[in-house]
Design a protein around this motif. Structure first.
Motif, mmCIF file in Angstrom:
data_model
loop_
_atom_site.group_PDB
_atom_site.id
_atom_site.type_symbol
_atom_site.label_atom_id
_atom_site.label_comp_id
_atom_site.label_asym_id
_atom_site.label_seq_id
_atom_site.Cartn_x
_atom_site.Cartn_y
_atom_site.Cartn_z
ATOM 1 N N LEU A 64 0.838 -1.193 0.000
ATOM 2 C CA LEU A 64 0.000 0.000 0.000
ATOM 3 C C LEU A 64 0.876 1.247 0.000
ATOM 4 O O LEU A 64 1.930 1.276 0.633
ATOM 5 C CB LEU A 64 -0.901 0.023 1.236
ATOM 6 C CG LEU A 64 -1.808 -1.184 1.468
ATOM 7 C CD1 LEU A 64 -2.637 -0.985 2.724
ATOM 8 C CD2 LEU A 64 -2.697 -1.438 0.266
ATOM 9 N N SER A 65 0.406 2.274 -0.669
ATOM 10 C CA SER A 65 1.130 3.548 -0.673
ATOM 11 C C SER A 65 0.823 4.323 0.614
ATOM 12 O O SER A 65 -0.140 4.017 1.320
ATOM 13 C CB SER A 65 0.720 4.385 -1.884
ATOM 14 O OG SER A 65 -0.619 4.842 -1.727
ATOM 15 N N THR A 66 1.624 5.342 0.866
ATOM 16 C CA THR A 66 1.371 6.208 2.016
ATOM 17 C C THR A 66 -0.012 6.838 1.906
ATOM 18 O O THR A 66 -0.756 6.906 2.886
ATOM 19 C CB THR A 66 2.453 7.294 2.124
ATOM 20 O OG1 THR A 66 3.724 6.659 2.276
ATOM 21 C CG2 THR A 66 2.208 8.217 3.303
ATOM 22 N N ALA A 67 -0.373 7.284 0.712
ATOM 23 C CA ALA A 67 -1.691 7.900 0.506
ATOM 24 C C ALA A 67 -2.813 6.914 0.806
ATOM 25 O O ALA A 67 -3.829 7.279 1.415
ATOM 26 C CB ALA A 67 -1.810 8.415 -0.923
ATOM 27 N N GLU A 68 -2.657 5.655 0.407
ATOM 28 C CA GLU A 68 -3.695 4.650 0.672
ATOM 29 C C GLU A 68 -3.833 4.377 2.168
ATOM 30 O O GLU A 68 -4.947 4.212 2.665
ATOM 31 C CB GLU A 68 -3.378 3.364 -0.087
ATOM 32 C CG GLU A 68 -3.557 3.501 -1.592
ATOM 33 C CD GLU A 68 -2.991 2.355 -2.385
ATOM 34 O OE1 GLU A 68 -3.552 2.085 -3.464
ATOM 35 O OE2 GLU A 68 -1.987 1.735 -1.960
ATOM 36 N N VAL A 69 -2.718 4.358 2.872
ATOM 37 C CA VAL A 69 -2.771 4.148 4.328
ATOM 38 C C VAL A 69 -3.424 5.338 5.014
ATOM 39 O O VAL A 69 -4.299 5.174 5.872
ATOM 40 C CB VAL A 69 -1.364 3.872 4.905
ATOM 41 C CG1 VAL A 69 -1.389 3.872 6.424
ATOM 42 C CG2 VAL A 69 -0.838 2.546 4.391
ATOM 43 N N LEU A 70 -3.003 6.543 4.650
ATOM 44 C CA LEU A 70 -3.599 7.731 5.261
ATOM 45 C C LEU A 70 -5.105 7.785 5.006
ATOM 46 O O LEU A 70 -5.883 8.120 5.900
ATOM 47 C CB LEU A 70 -2.926 8.996 4.746
ATOM 48 C CG LEU A 70 -1.508 9.230 5.261
ATOM 49 C CD1 LEU A 70 -0.870 10.408 4.546
ATOM 50 C CD2 LEU A 70 -1.502 9.432 6.762
ATOM 51 N N ALA A 71 -5.530 7.442 3.797
ATOM 52 C CA ALA A 71 -6.968 7.395 3.496
ATOM 53 C C ALA A 71 -7.656 6.348 4.362
ATOM 54 O O ALA A 71 -8.748 6.573 4.884
ATOM 55 C CB ALA A 71 -7.185 7.099 2.013
ATOM 56 N N GLY A 72 -7.006 5.205 4.550
ATOM 57 C CA GLY A 72 -7.597 4.118 5.320
ATOM 58 C C GLY A 72 -7.770 4.416 6.798
ATOM 59 O O GLY A 72 -8.675 3.883 7.441
ATOM 60 N N ILE A 73 -6.897 5.262 7.352
ATOM 61 C CA ILE A 73 -7.010 5.568 8.786
ATOM 62 C C ILE A 73 -7.676 6.910 9.045
ATOM 63 O O ILE A 73 -7.824 7.306 10.202
ATOM 64 C CB ILE A 73 -5.642 5.501 9.504
ATOM 65 C CG1 ILE A 73 -4.664 6.539 8.969
ATOM 66 C CG2 ILE A 73 -5.053 4.100 9.404
ATOM 67 C CD1 ILE A 73 -3.345 6.614 9.718
ATOM 68 N N THR A 74 -8.080 7.614 7.985
ATOM 69 C CA THR A 74 -8.740 8.909 8.179
ATOM 70 C C THR A 74 -10.149 8.883 7.590
ATOM 71 O O THR A 74 -11.071 8.383 8.218
ATOM 72 C CB THR A 74 -7.899 10.057 7.581
ATOM 73 O OG1 THR A 74 -7.677 9.813 6.179
ATOM 74 C CG2 THR A 74 -6.581 10.217 8.304
ATOM 75 N N PHE A 75 -10.325 9.378 6.374
ATOM 76 C CA PHE A 75 -11.686 9.563 5.857
ATOM 77 C C PHE A 75 -12.400 8.256 5.551
ATOM 78 O O PHE A 75 -13.609 8.168 5.692
ATOM 79 C CB PHE A 75 -11.719 10.533 4.663
ATOM 80 C CG PHE A 75 -11.162 10.002 3.371
ATOM 81 C CD1 PHE A 75 -11.978 9.341 2.467
ATOM 82 C CD2 PHE A 75 -9.836 10.198 3.058
ATOM 83 C CE1 PHE A 75 -11.471 8.880 1.271
ATOM 84 C CE2 PHE A 75 -9.321 9.741 1.860
ATOM 85 C CZ PHE A 75 -10.138 9.079 0.955
ATOM 86 N N ARG A 76 -11.662 7.212 5.187
ATOM 87 C CA ARG A 76 -12.349 5.931 4.957
ATOM 88 C C ARG A 76 -12.763 5.281 6.278
ATOM 89 O O ARG A 76 -13.803 4.646 6.356
ATOM 90 C CB ARG A 76 -11.472 5.004 4.132
ATOM 91 C CG ARG A 76 -11.353 5.485 2.692
ATOM 92 C CD ARG A 76 -10.538 4.554 1.857
ATOM 93 N NE ARG A 76 -10.445 5.032 0.489
ATOM 94 C CZ ARG A 76 -9.435 4.780 -0.302
ATOM 95 N NH1 ARG A 76 -8.414 4.053 0.128
ATOM 96 N NH2 ARG A 76 -9.421 5.245 -1.535
ATOM 97 N N ALA A 77 -11.953 5.470 7.311
ATOM 98 C CA ALA A 77 -12.338 4.974 8.640
ATOM 99 C C ALA A 77 -13.556 5.742 9.144
ATOM 100 O O ALA A 77 -14.480 5.154 9.715
ATOM 101 C CB ALA A 77 -11.171 5.108 9.610
ATOM 102 N N ALA A 78 -13.565 7.054 8.922
ATOM 103 C CA ALA A 78 -14.728 7.864 9.321
ATOM 104 C C ALA A 78 -15.973 7.404 8.573
ATOM 105 O O ALA A 78 -17.059 7.316 9.148
ATOM 106 C CB ALA A 78 -14.451 9.341 9.054
#
Length: 127
Positions: A64-78
């Motif tokens: 996973l890319s950094t962007a995919e991880v950040l998305a996964g723990i921020t707006f996608r988690a929300a």
């Protein structure tokens, strides 16, 4: 799944704690699915509560890319929690922001995110 609003939630700590395979995160994202990443911190199946460590491990094993991880723990988690007031940058929103150096600096994803969270915590403490 890609045609629905279903959010797949990866629990890398549970995979580690139980010795089970990781969520097929790369496959989900490649098929345009929505992926959130969570810690599932509990003593039975996921005794390691550090979400950043778990997300970094998942990123390594699932490419996973950094962007995919950040998305996964921020707006996608929300989104998985149906929280529409957090996880994104928007006008008139309440947001904490920090910069993360590009990958060419040699820092790992874990180091970048921990530095960012430390800056957020420090800023929050002084408010």
């Amino acid at each position: 799944m890609a045609k629905s609003e279903t959010v797949a939630v990866a629990l890398p700590g549970a995979s580690l704690g139980l010795g089970e395979p990781f969520t097929p995160a790369r496959k989900i994202l490649d098929k345009n699915g929505i992926l959130a990443i969570a810690s599932d911190w509990n003593p039975g199946s996921a005794p390691m509560g550090n979400l950043i460590t778990q997300a970094s491990i998942l990123a390594t094993f699932q490419k996973l890319s950094t962007a995919e991880v950040l998305a996964g723990i921020t707006f996608r988690a929300a989104k998985a929690l149906n929280l529409t007031d957090r996880g994104i940058l928007k006008t008139a929103g309440s947001t904490w922001v920090c910069g993360i150096p590009p990958p060419t600096t040699g820092r790992t994803l874990y180091d970048k995110l921990m530095r960012c969270l430390g800056e957020i915590a420090h800023t929050h403490d002084t408010d």
